[in-house]
Write a protein that holds these residues in place. Structure first.
Motif, PDB file in Angstrom:
ATOM      1  N   LEU A 176       0.865  -1.188   0.000  1.00 57.95           N
ATOM      2  CA  LEU A 176       0.000   0.000   0.000  1.00 57.95           C
ATOM      3  C   LEU A 176       0.897   1.232   0.000  1.00 57.95           C
ATOM      4  O   LEU A 176       1.755   1.369   0.874  1.00 57.95           O
ATOM      5  CB  LEU A 176      -0.899   0.029   1.236  1.00 57.95           C
ATOM      6  CG  LEU A 176      -1.638  -1.263   1.604  1.00 57.95           C
ATOM      7  CD1 LEU A 176      -2.573  -1.022   2.781  1.00 57.95           C
ATOM      8  CD2 LEU A 176      -2.414  -1.792   0.424  1.00 57.95           C
ATOM      9  N   ILE A 177       0.721   2.091  -0.983  1.00 58.28           N
ATOM     10  CA  ILE A 177       1.558   3.288  -1.086  1.00 58.28           C
ATOM     11  C   ILE A 177       0.662   4.504  -0.964  1.00 58.28           C
ATOM     12  O   ILE A 177      -0.329   4.628  -1.673  1.00 58.28           O
ATOM     13  CB  ILE A 177       2.302   3.323  -2.442  1.00 58.28           C
ATOM     14  CG1 ILE A 177       3.144   2.063  -2.587  1.00 58.28           C
ATOM     15  CG2 ILE A 177       3.158   4.574  -2.551  1.00 58.28           C
ATOM     16  CD1 ILE A 177       3.752   1.882  -3.967  1.00 58.28           C
ATOM     17  N   ARG A 178       1.005   5.360   0.004  1.00 60.81           N
ATOM     18  CA  ARG A 178       0.174   6.559   0.201  1.00 60.81           C
ATOM     19  C   ARG A 178       1.072   7.781   0.326  1.00 60.81           C
ATOM     20  O   ARG A 178       2.248   7.673   0.708  1.00 60.81           O
ATOM     21  CB  ARG A 178      -0.671   6.404   1.459  1.00 60.81           C
ATOM     22  CG  ARG A 178       0.124   6.156   2.713  1.00 60.81           C
ATOM     23  CD  ARG A 178      -0.763   6.110   3.954  1.00 60.81           C
ATOM     24  NE  ARG A 178      -1.507   4.876   4.077  1.00 60.81           N
ATOM     25  CZ  ARG A 178      -1.044   3.763   4.665  1.00 60.81           C
ATOM     26  NH1 ARG A 178       0.163   3.735   5.198  1.00 60.81           N
ATOM     27  NH2 ARG A 178      -1.776   2.676   4.738  1.00 60.81           N
ATOM     28  N   GLU A 228       3.322   0.484   3.104  1.00 59.00           N
ATOM     29  CA  GLU A 228       2.983  -0.527   4.109  1.00 59.00           C
ATOM     30  C   GLU A 228       2.842  -1.847   3.364  1.00 59.00           C
ATOM     31  O   GLU A 228       2.274  -1.902   2.282  1.00 59.00           O
ATOM     32  CB  GLU A 228       1.653  -0.129   4.750  1.00 59.00           C
ATOM     33  CG  GLU A 228       1.096  -1.053   5.786  1.00 59.00           C
ATOM     34  CD  GLU A 228      -0.287  -0.594   6.277  1.00 59.00           C
ATOM     35  OE1 GLU A 228      -0.923  -1.355   7.010  1.00 59.00           O
ATOM     36  OE2 GLU A 228      -0.727   0.507   5.906  1.00 59.00           O
ATOM     37  N   ILE A 234     -10.699  11.404   3.589  1.00 53.36           N
ATOM     38  CA  ILE A 234     -10.467  10.398   2.543  1.00 53.36           C
ATOM     39  C   ILE A 234      -9.179  10.718   1.797  1.00 53.36           C
ATOM     40  O   ILE A 234      -8.924  11.860   1.418  1.00 53.36           O
ATOM     41  CB  ILE A 234     -11.641  10.352   1.546  1.00 53.36           C
ATOM     42  CG1 ILE A 234     -12.939  10.038   2.292  1.00 53.36           C
ATOM     43  CG2 ILE A 234     -11.376   9.336   0.439  1.00 53.36           C
ATOM     44  CD1 ILE A 234     -14.153   9.911   1.401  1.00 53.36           C
ATOM     45  N   ARG A 235      -8.357   9.702   1.618  1.00 51.17           N
ATOM     46  CA  ARG A 235      -7.129   9.869   0.840  1.00 51.17           C
ATOM     47  C   ARG A 235      -6.984   8.678  -0.102  1.00 51.17           C
ATOM     48  O   ARG A 235      -7.236   7.540   0.264  1.00 51.17           O
ATOM     49  CB  ARG A 235      -5.903   9.981   1.766  1.00 51.17           C
ATOM     50  CG  ARG A 235      -5.924  11.301   2.563  1.00 51.17           C
ATOM     51  CD  ARG A 235      -4.812  11.374   3.569  1.00 51.17           C
ATOM     52  NE  ARG A 235      -3.520  11.637   2.982  1.00 51.17           N
ATOM     53  CZ  ARG A 235      -3.045  12.843   2.670  1.00 51.17           C
ATOM     54  NH1 ARG A 235      -3.790  13.905   2.845  1.00 51.17           N
ATOM     55  NH2 ARG A 235      -1.835  12.981   2.162  1.00 51.17           N
ATOM     56  N   GLN A 236      -6.589   8.973  -1.340  1.00 57.89           N
ATOM     57  CA  GLN A 236      -6.388   7.895  -2.298  1.00 57.89           C
ATOM     58  C   GLN A 236      -4.908   7.597  -2.447  1.00 57.89           C
ATOM     59  O   GLN A 236      -4.067   8.496  -2.457  1.00 57.89           O
ATOM     60  CB  GLN A 236      -6.999   8.271  -3.653  1.00 57.89           C
ATOM     61  CG  GLN A 236      -6.855   7.135  -4.657  1.00 57.89           C
ATOM     62  CD  GLN A 236      -7.589   7.392  -5.961  1.00 57.89           C
ATOM     63  OE1 GLN A 236      -8.633   8.017  -5.985  1.00 57.89           O
ATOM     64  NE2 GLN A 236      -7.036   6.895  -7.052  1.00 57.89           N
ATOM     65  N   GLY A 237      -4.586   6.342  -2.551  1.00 55.88           N
ATOM     66  CA  GLY A 237      -3.212   5.925  -2.750  1.00 55.88           C
ATOM     67  C   GLY A 237      -3.136   4.828  -3.788  1.00 55.88           C
ATOM     68  O   GLY A 237      -4.098   4.592  -4.519  1.00 55.88           O
ATOM     69  N   LYS A 238      -1.999   4.151  -3.828  1.00 53.48           N
ATOM     70  CA  LYS A 238      -1.796   3.096  -4.810  1.00 53.48           C
ATOM     71  C   LYS A 238      -1.705   1.752  -4.117  1.00 53.48           C
ATOM     72  O   LYS A 238      -1.217   1.637  -2.996  1.00 53.48           O
ATOM     73  CB  LYS A 238      -0.484   3.336  -5.569  1.00 53.48           C
ATOM     74  CG  LYS A 238      -0.612   4.270  -6.738  1.00 53.48           C
ATOM     75  CD  LYS A 238       0.681   4.356  -7.516  1.00 53.48           C
ATOM     76  CE  LYS A 238       1.772   5.061  -6.739  1.00 53.48           C
ATOM     77  NZ  LYS A 238       2.957   5.360  -7.558  1.00 53.48           N
ATOM     78  N   LEU A 239      -2.159   0.750  -4.824  1.00 52.09           N
ATOM     79  CA  LEU A 239      -2.049  -0.631  -4.361  1.00 52.09           C
ATOM     80  C   LEU A 239      -1.234  -1.387  -5.392  1.00 52.09           C
ATOM     81  O   LEU A 239      -1.541  -1.349  -6.580  1.00 52.09           O
ATOM     82  CB  LEU A 239      -3.450  -1.236  -4.256  1.00 52.09           C
ATOM     83  CG  LEU A 239      -3.545  -2.752  -4.155  1.00 52.09           C
ATOM     84  CD1 LEU A 239      -3.018  -3.230  -2.810  1.00 52.09           C
ATOM     85  CD2 LEU A 239      -4.995  -3.206  -4.341  1.00 52.09           C
ATOM     86  N   ILE A 240      -0.164  -2.034  -4.955  1.00 51.67           N
ATOM     87  CA  ILE A 240       0.593  -2.903  -5.860  1.00 51.67           C
ATOM     88  C   ILE A 240       0.567  -4.312  -5.285  1.00 51.67           C
ATOM     89  O   ILE A 240       0.933  -4.521  -4.125  1.00 51.67           O
ATOM     90  CB  ILE A 240       2.033  -2.394  -6.056  1.00 51.67           C
ATOM     91  CG1 ILE A 240       1.999  -1.058  -6.803  1.00 51.67           C
ATOM     92  CG2 ILE A 240       2.865  -3.405  -6.843  1.00 51.67           C
ATOM     93  CD1 ILE A 240       3.347  -0.403  -6.968  1.00 51.67           C
TER      94      ILE A 240
END
Lengths: 79, 79
Positions: free
Chosen positions: A6-8, A76, A36-42
């Motif tokens: 999880l990248i934020r 994370e 609310i915050r948007q991040g990336k999921l790899i």
């Protein structure tokens, strides 16, 4: 083994996309959703024969070298 | 309470960004990382006084009405 990274953006950095989502949800009547915050999921597969330590090292190294901009982002690892 | 919503393309849908990441990692010597797919992470606060059921309902409803394109995406709720 399937790993989630999880990248934020760090919390002190403005994240406008999350604000837009929050406003849109409020307009639809969802007033309970805050901050609310948007991040990336790899998500990726790592071989099962690697030890937990080796996996951790490889993931940290990949994050530092490519996936995460350490200046503005944090990450994370799950799973 | 902080909730994480992981949104990913369904597995049968091509996800080119993950392929690019995989190639870049391979070029850097990370050959153990396979089947990489990138998705979205949405994090939000919900009031603690909501029951677990109410939270689940609100999140599902928000995902269906705004956050997730049910045709091509699936989601997972953590926390």
């Amino acid at each position: 083994m399937r790993i989630k990274i999880l990248i934020r953006l760090k919390s002190q950095i403005l994240e406008p996309q999350g604000k837009v989502i929050e406003q849109a949800l409020n307009n639809l009547g969802f007033n309970e959703f805050n901050n609310i915050r948007q991040g990336k999921l790899i998500e990726l597969d790592l071989p099962d024969n690697l030890s937990k330590e080796e996996k951790g090292q490889k993931i940290d190294s990949a994050c530092k070298k490519l996936l995460v901009n350490d200046i503005i982002e944090e990450y994370e690892v799950l799973g």
